[in-house]
Design a protein around this motif. Structure first.
Motif, mmCIF file in Angstrom:
data_model
loop_
_atom_site.group_PDB
_atom_site.id
_atom_site.type_symbol
_atom_site.label_atom_id
_atom_site.label_comp_id
_atom_site.label_asym_id
_atom_site.label_seq_id
_atom_site.Cartn_x
_atom_site.Cartn_y
_atom_site.Cartn_z
ATOM 1 N N MET A 45 0.846 -1.211 0.000
ATOM 2 C CA MET A 45 0.000 0.000 0.000
ATOM 3 C C MET A 45 0.870 1.246 0.000
ATOM 4 O O MET A 45 0.571 2.227 -0.687
ATOM 5 N N HIS A 46 1.981 1.216 0.738
ATOM 6 C CA HIS A 46 2.918 2.347 0.742
ATOM 7 C C HIS A 46 3.470 2.565 -0.668
ATOM 8 O O HIS A 46 3.499 3.685 -1.178
ATOM 9 N N LYS A 47 3.889 1.482 -1.317
ATOM 10 C CA LYS A 47 4.457 1.587 -2.666
ATOM 11 C C LYS A 47 3.426 2.073 -3.673
ATOM 12 O O LYS A 47 3.746 2.871 -4.564
ATOM 13 N N ILE A 48 2.197 1.598 -3.553
ATOM 14 C CA ILE A 48 1.135 1.983 -4.493
ATOM 15 C C ILE A 48 0.833 3.474 -4.372
ATOM 16 O O ILE A 48 0.791 4.193 -5.375
ATOM 17 N N VAL A 49 0.629 3.934 -3.153
ATOM 18 C CA VAL A 49 0.321 5.351 -2.941
ATOM 19 C C VAL A 49 1.509 6.216 -3.335
ATOM 20 O O VAL A 49 1.353 7.233 -4.014
ATOM 21 N N SER A 50 2.715 5.802 -2.948
ATOM 22 C CA SER A 50 3.929 6.549 -3.312
ATOM 23 C C SER A 50 4.102 6.641 -4.820
ATOM 24 O O SER A 50 4.554 7.668 -5.329
ATOM 25 N N ALA A 51 3.761 5.576 -5.513
ATOM 26 C CA ALA A 51 3.916 5.555 -6.969
ATOM 27 C C ALA A 51 2.990 6.550 -7.649
ATOM 28 O O ALA A 51 3.268 6.997 -8.758
ATOM 29 N N TYR A 52 1.915 6.906 -6.987
ATOM 30 C CA TYR A 52 0.960 7.840 -7.594
ATOM 31 C C TYR A 52 1.256 9.298 -7.224
ATOM 32 O O TYR A 52 1.179 10.181 -8.074
ATOM 33 N N LEU A 53 1.578 9.534 -5.977
ATOM 34 C CA LEU A 53 1.769 10.913 -5.525
ATOM 35 C C LEU A 53 3.054 11.516 -6.083
ATOM 36 O O LEU A 53 3.995 10.812 -6.416
ATOM 37 N N ILE A 54 3.068 12.826 -6.175
ATOM 38 C CA ILE A 54 4.246 13.549 -6.645
ATOM 39 C C ILE A 54 5.405 13.260 -5.690
ATOM 40 O O ILE A 54 5.249 13.334 -4.471
ATOM 41 N N GLU A 55 6.547 12.898 -6.263
ATOM 42 C CA GLU A 55 7.717 12.577 -5.442
ATOM 43 C C GLU A 55 8.203 13.809 -4.698
ATOM 44 O O GLU A 55 8.199 14.898 -5.237
ATOM 45 N N GLY A 56 8.615 13.587 -3.450
ATOM 46 C CA GLY A 56 9.196 14.693 -2.706
ATOM 47 C C GLY A 56 8.952 14.588 -1.216
ATOM 48 O O GLY A 56 8.362 13.634 -0.706
ATOM 49 N N LEU A 63 3.323 9.926 4.298
ATOM 50 C CA LEU A 63 3.356 8.465 4.375
ATOM 51 C C LEU A 63 4.165 7.876 5.519
ATOM 52 O O LEU A 63 3.915 6.734 5.921
ATOM 53 N N THR A 64 5.140 8.593 6.026
ATOM 54 C CA THR A 64 6.023 7.997 7.037
ATOM 55 C C THR A 64 6.235 8.941 8.212
ATOM 56 O O THR A 64 6.099 10.153 8.085
ATOM 57 N N GLY A 65 6.604 8.354 9.324
ATOM 58 C CA GLY A 65 6.933 9.133 10.497
ATOM 59 C C GLY A 65 5.793 9.183 11.500
ATOM 60 O O GLY A 65 4.656 8.818 11.221
ATOM 61 N N PHE A 66 6.139 9.636 12.687
ATOM 62 C CA PHE A 66 5.183 9.750 13.777
ATOM 63 C C PHE A 66 4.049 10.690 13.394
ATOM 64 O O PHE A 66 4.270 11.792 12.921
ATOM 65 N N ASN A 67 2.832 10.258 13.583
ATOM 66 C CA ASN A 67 1.617 11.033 13.295
ATOM 67 C C ASN A 67 1.418 11.378 11.818
ATOM 68 O O ASN A 67 0.653 12.287 11.501
ATOM 69 N N ALA A 68 2.099 10.693 10.919
ATOM 70 C CA ALA A 68 1.861 10.932 9.490
ATOM 71 C C ALA A 68 0.436 10.487 9.163
ATOM 72 O O ALA A 68 0.017 9.400 9.566
ATOM 73 N N PRO A 69 -0.330 11.299 8.443
ATOM 74 C CA PRO A 69 -1.729 10.962 8.166
ATOM 75 C C PRO A 69 -1.923 9.647 7.405
ATOM 76 O O PRO A 69 -2.942 8.990 7.556
ATOM 77 N N LEU A 70 -0.935 9.262 6.602
ATOM 78 C CA LEU A 70 -1.049 8.032 5.824
ATOM 79 C C LEU A 70 -0.020 6.987 6.263
ATOM 80 O O LEU A 70 0.442 6.181 5.467
ATOM 81 N N ALA A 71 0.312 6.990 7.544
ATOM 82 C CA ALA A 71 1.345 6.072 8.045
ATOM 83 C C ALA A 71 0.806 4.676 8.323
ATOM 84 O O ALA A 71 1.570 3.729 8.372
ATOM 85 N N THR A 72 -0.511 4.538 8.485
ATOM 86 C CA THR A 72 -1.058 3.217 8.783
ATOM 87 C C THR A 72 -1.492 2.517 7.509
ATOM 88 O O THR A 72 -1.849 3.154 6.513
ATOM 89 N N SER A 73 -1.472 1.217 7.572
ATOM 90 C CA SER A 73 -1.906 0.407 6.429
ATOM 91 C C SER A 73 -3.355 0.727 6.074
ATOM 92 O O SER A 73 -3.708 0.819 4.905
ATOM 93 N N ASP A 74 -4.193 0.908 7.091
ATOM 94 C CA ASP A 74 -5.607 1.197 6.849
ATOM 95 C C ASP A 74 -5.781 2.532 6.124
ATOM 96 O O ASP A 74 -6.565 2.637 5.177
ATOM 97 N N ILE A 79 -6.905 5.556 1.142
ATOM 98 C CA ILE A 79 -6.587 6.580 0.140
ATOM 99 C C ILE A 79 -6.364 5.943 -1.230
ATOM 100 O O ILE A 79 -6.763 6.494 -2.254
ATOM 101 N N ALA A 80 -5.751 4.759 -1.262
ATOM 102 C CA ALA A 80 -5.548 4.060 -2.536
ATOM 103 C C ALA A 80 -6.885 3.722 -3.177
ATOM 104 O O ALA A 80 -7.066 3.869 -4.393
ATOM 105 N N GLN A 81 -7.848 3.309 -2.358
ATOM 106 C CA GLN A 81 -9.182 2.983 -2.887
ATOM 107 C C GLN A 81 -9.891 4.241 -3.366
ATOM 108 O O GLN A 81 -10.476 4.259 -4.442
#
Length: 172
Positions: A45-56, A63-74, A79-81
């Motif tokens: 799921m991380h790879k799928i979302v990362s592949a779509y969003l603008i790199e940076g 996607l990563t780090g403490f309290n990141a909004p998209l840090a959980t698999s759920d 967001i991927a769905q």
């Protein structure tokens, strides 16, 4: 001569991670199988979302780090769905697998025969259906559903990257 599932990566490089996943999930305890499947789905799921969003930096911050909004698999699956990167069926299956994973992750004496786990496994839509003299088991249902979903999503990051978001010009 027995060959490992990881050897598939030699003939089919795009399946190298899947082959390693098969080796690992088959060697694991029930708890380990649930955790490994959950980790593999989270990674995809991380790879799928990362592949779509603008790199940076902003994408990584989401996607990563403490309290990141998209840090959980759920959150990543949701967001991927909603962005159409995975189907509704794949999203629902990922949620069911995540629920089983969470029961194992947060329980001390959990098995696939526990009623709650068994009931969730019966709901898995991508599980291999028993045939012939084969008896249904929750672990087999879970493992086969996880393998099917992960195999479905294995190449998705490459396909999604072809439609990566880009900056556009917006009218003032």
């Amino acid at each position: 001569m027995k060959t490992s599932n990881a050897a598939i990566g030699v003939t089919h490089p795009h399946l190298a991670d899947f082959g390693k996943f098969l080796d690992e999930i088959n060697a694991e305890s029930p708890r380990g199988a649930a955790l490994v499947a959950g980790a593999m789905l989270d990674s995809l799921m991380h790879k799928i979302v990362s592949a779509y969003l603008i790199e940076g930096e902003a994408t990584e911050k989401l996607l990563t780090g403490f309290n990141a909004p998209l840090a959980t698999s759920d959150a990543r699956a949701a967001i991927a769905q909603t962005m159409g990167l995975i189907s509704d069926k794949e999203w629902k299956e990922a949620r069911r697998i995540a629920k089983v994973r969470n029961i194992f992750a947060h329980g001390v004496h959990v098995t696939f025969t526990d009623q709650k786990v068994s009931d969730l496994c019966r709901q898995l839509g991508m599980q291999a259906k028993p045939n012939g003299n084969m008896e249904w088991s929750a672990r087999a249902a879970f493992t086969s559903a996880a393998m099917a979903l992960i195999l479905n999503l294995n190449n998705r990051p490459a396909y999604v990257a072809k439609r990566r978001a880009s900056y556009g010009e917006w009218p003032l």
